[in-house]
Motif scaffolding. Structure first.
Motif, short mmCIF file in Angstrom:
data_model
loop_
_atom_site.label_atom_id
_atom_site.label_comp_id
_atom_site.label_asym_id
_atom_site.label_seq_id
_atom_site.Cartn_x
_atom_site.Cartn_y
_atom_site.Cartn_z
N ASN A 127 0.84 -1.01 -0.12
CA ASN A 127 0.31 -0.25 0.16
C ASN A 127 1.02 1.63 -0.02
OD1 ASN A 127 -2.54 -1.55 0.29
ND2 ASN A 127 -1.75 -1.66 2.88
N GLU A 128 0.39 2.24 -0.50
CA GLU A 128 0.88 4.08 -0.46
C GLU A 128 1.25 4.20 0.60
OE1 GLU A 128 -0.76 6.58 -3.41
OE2 GLU A 128 -1.70 5.20 -4.41
N ASP A 129 0.71 3.84 1.86
CA ASP A 129 1.14 4.23 3.45
C ASP A 129 2.04 3.42 3.59
OD1 ASP A 129 0.17 1.35 3.53
OD2 ASP A 129 -1.79 2.65 4.97
N LYS A 130 3.11 2.45 2.59
CA LYS A 130 4.46 1.90 3.54
C LYS A 130 3.44 0.85 4.62
CE LYS A 130 7.35 5.68 2.90
NZ LYS A 130 8.66 4.74 1.34
N THR A 131 2.81 -0.17 3.97
CA THR A 131 2.15 -1.41 4.74
C THR A 131 1.55 -2.28 3.68
OG1 THR A 131 -0.46 -0.56 4.53
CG2 THR A 131 0.91 0.04 6.70
N TYR A 132 2.40 -3.28 4.34
CA TYR A 132 1.47 -4.71 3.46
C TYR A 132 1.35 -6.00 4.01
CZ TYR A 132 4.79 -7.52 5.72
OH TYR A 132 5.88 -7.97 6.95
N ALA A 133 0.41 -6.67 3.19
CA ALA A 133 -0.42 -8.20 4.00
C ALA A 133 0.63 -9.03 3.16
CB ALA A 133 -1.66 -7.36 3.91
N ILE A 134 0.61 -10.31 3.41
CA ILE A 134 1.21 -11.25 3.17
C ILE A 134 0.10 -12.59 2.83
CG2 ILE A 134 2.01 -13.54 2.45
CD1 ILE A 134 4.90 -11.53 3.43
N THR A 135 -0.58 -12.91 1.69
CA THR A 135 -1.98 -13.88 2.22
C THR A 135 -1.75 -15.22 1.38
OG1 THR A 135 -3.29 -12.72 0.77
CG2 THR A 135 -3.55 -11.49 2.54
N THR A 136 -2.58 -16.47 1.95
CA THR A 136 -2.32 -17.22 1.26
C THR A 136 -3.10 -18.06 1.42
OG1 THR A 136 -0.90 -19.41 0.78
CG2 THR A 136 -0.56 -18.61 2.46
N GLY A 137 -5.06 -17.79 0.89
CA GLY A 137 -6.02 -19.30 1.06
C GLY A 137 -6.89 -17.98 1.65
N GLY A 138 -6.54 -17.08 1.64
CA GLY A 138 -7.40 -15.96 2.42
C GLY A 138 -6.94 -15.45 3.77
N LYS A 139 -5.91 -16.68 4.02
CA LYS A 139 -5.48 -15.75 5.42
C LYS A 139 -4.06 -15.34 5.23
CE LYS A 139 -3.74 -19.22 9.82
NZ LYS A 139 -3.62 -20.13 10.01
N ILE A 140 -4.17 -14.55 6.35
CA ILE A 140 -2.95 -13.69 6.76
C ILE A 140 -1.80 -14.57 7.14
CG2 ILE A 140 -2.17 -11.29 7.63
CD1 ILE A 140 -4.75 -9.99 7.92
N VAL A 141 -0.95 -13.95 6.33
CA VAL A 141 0.54 -15.20 6.91
C VAL A 141 1.39 -13.90 7.25
CG1 VAL A 141 2.60 -15.70 6.05
CG2 VAL A 141 0.16 -16.41 5.50
N SER A 142 1.19 -12.49 6.54
CA SER A 142 2.14 -11.45 8.11
C SER A 142 1.91 -9.93 7.12
CB SER A 142 3.77 -11.58 6.69
OG SER A 142 4.62 -10.84 7.36
N GLN A 143 2.21 -9.41 8.12
CA GLN A 143 1.66 -7.65 7.89
C GLN A 143 1.72 -6.64 8.28
OE1 GLN A 143 -2.45 -7.25 8.09
NE2 GLN A 143 -2.40 -8.27 10.42
N GLY A 144 2.44 -6.31 8.06
CA GLY A 144 3.72 -4.10 8.73
C GLY A 144 3.53 -3.51 7.97
N THR A 145 5.03 -3.55 7.80
CA THR A 145 6.09 -1.33 7.14
C THR A 145 6.95 -3.12 6.54
OG1 THR A 145 7.07 -1.44 9.12
CG2 THR A 145 4.94 -0.30 8.73
N TYR A 146 6.74 -1.93 5.20
CA TYR A 146 7.75 -1.97 4.44
C TYR A 146 8.65 -0.75 3.91
CZ TYR A 146 5.44 0.15 0.43
OH TYR A 146 4.56 0.74 -0.54
N THR A 147 9.90 -0.84 3.49
CA THR A 147 10.84 0.21 3.25
C THR A 147 11.06 -0.39 1.69
OG1 THR A 147 11.64 0.56 5.46
CG2 THR A 147 12.68 1.89 3.84
N PHE A 148 11.20 0.49 0.82
CA PHE A 148 11.90 0.21 -0.82
C PHE A 148 13.27 1.26 -0.69
CE2 PHE A 148 12.17 0.87 -4.95
CZ PHE A 148 12.78 -0.34 -5.46
N ASN A 149 13.80 0.61 -1.40
CA ASN A 149 15.41 0.87 -1.65
C ASN A 149 15.46 1.31 -2.86
OD1 ASN A 149 18.59 2.35 -1.95
ND2 ASN A 149 18.20 1.77 0.33
N ALA A 150 15.15 2.73 -3.76
CA ALA A 150 14.78 2.19 -5.42
C ALA A 150 16.65 2.49 -5.78
CB ALA A 150 14.43 3.41 -5.96
N LYS A 151 17.65 2.15 -4.82
CA LYS A 151 18.81 2.59 -5.80
C LYS A 151 19.38 1.39 -5.35
CE LYS A 151 23.22 5.12 -4.60
NZ LYS A 151 24.06 5.87 -3.51
N SER A 152 19.57 0.41 -4.32
CA SER A 152 19.98 -1.35 -4.28
C SER A 152 18.73 -1.68 -4.81
CB SER A 152 19.92 -0.75 -2.99
OG SER A 152 19.56 -0.72 -1.87
#
Length: 227
Positions: A127-152
């Motif tokens: 998401n644009e607010d730097k939150t993420y979610a990983i799901t499989t089969g409709g079940k949330i496996v992990s969620q939290g925040t992310y940081t993307f480094n465009a240089k590396s």
């Protein structure tokens, strides 16, 4: 298939030849470098790509799009297949080329299925607010925040309560977004996913048992398509 066998034999011989020109740890003479270039040229010529797959397509550099931005990863991505890339032509040759890469992908796909990562079922949402979610089969496996480094071109995911923290290299393969990890790191994360899903114990797989011994200098991960 005969052409691939001949190729594998030639690659092994070429690797032995080029190793003779190594001058020390991390250094290679210009002669060795030239030999590596010749090897790369041979791997990519003679119709091999048409008969055995794009061999040099397994080099990680082909995935790393300099123009990739954080906005590029926004949205939901659906898992399609495992991804295997090597850090250099020499490492690809040492591992055995496209044939071995294909075998590794098949083993990795079987392993991922066992821990619950399945084609068309597992999703990553950024998401644009730097939150993420990983799901499989409709079940949330992990969620939290992310940081993307465009240089590396690296992505850091920080799970809630410190669960399933992960760092990976991000690249594009056509329209697919690829998350690439060091082999041992990916298996560690995926074993944790399996534990969350209750499908497999945390000791379900080691690098050697899943990928064999030719994993150094190799990145493995997931290819995802935009939903």
């Amino acid at each position: 298939m005969k052409k691939i066998s001949i190729l594998a034999a030639f690659v092994a011989a070429s690797l032995t030849f080029t190793s003779c020109f190594t001058t020390g740890p991390g250094t290679t003479s210009s002669t060795g470098s030239d030999a590596g270039s010749v090897l790369g040229g041979i791997l990519g010529q003679g119709g091999i790509s048409q008969t055995g797959g794009d061999i040099l397509g397994n080099i990680i550099g082909g995935l790393l799009t300099k123009g990739l931005t954080e906005q590029s990863i926004y949205g939901t991505w659906v898992y399609q297949s495992p991804e295997v890339r090597f850090e250099s032509e020499n490492l690809l040759a040492k591992a055995g080329g496209q044939v071995v890469a294909g075998n590794i992908e098949r083993k990795l796909e079987s392993y991922l299925t066992k821990v619950g990562i399945k084609k068309g079922v597992t999703t990553y949402t950024f998401n644009e607010d730097k939150t993420y979610a990983i799901t499989t089969g409709g079940k949330i496996v992990s969620q939290g925040t992310y940081t993307f480094n465009a240089k590396s071109l690296t992505l850091k995911m920080q799970g809630t309560m410190g669960l399933l923290n992960q760092n990976c290299t991000v690249g594009m393969d056509g329209t697919n977004l690829c998350f690439l990890y060091d082999a041992d790191k990916l298996l560690s994360v995926m074993n944790s996913v399996g534990s969350v899903l209750g499908q497999v114990s945390s000791g379900a797989g080691t690098v050697a048992s899943v990928l064999g011994d030719n994993y150094k200098g190799m990145k493995v991960g997931l290819a995802m398509s935009k939903k």
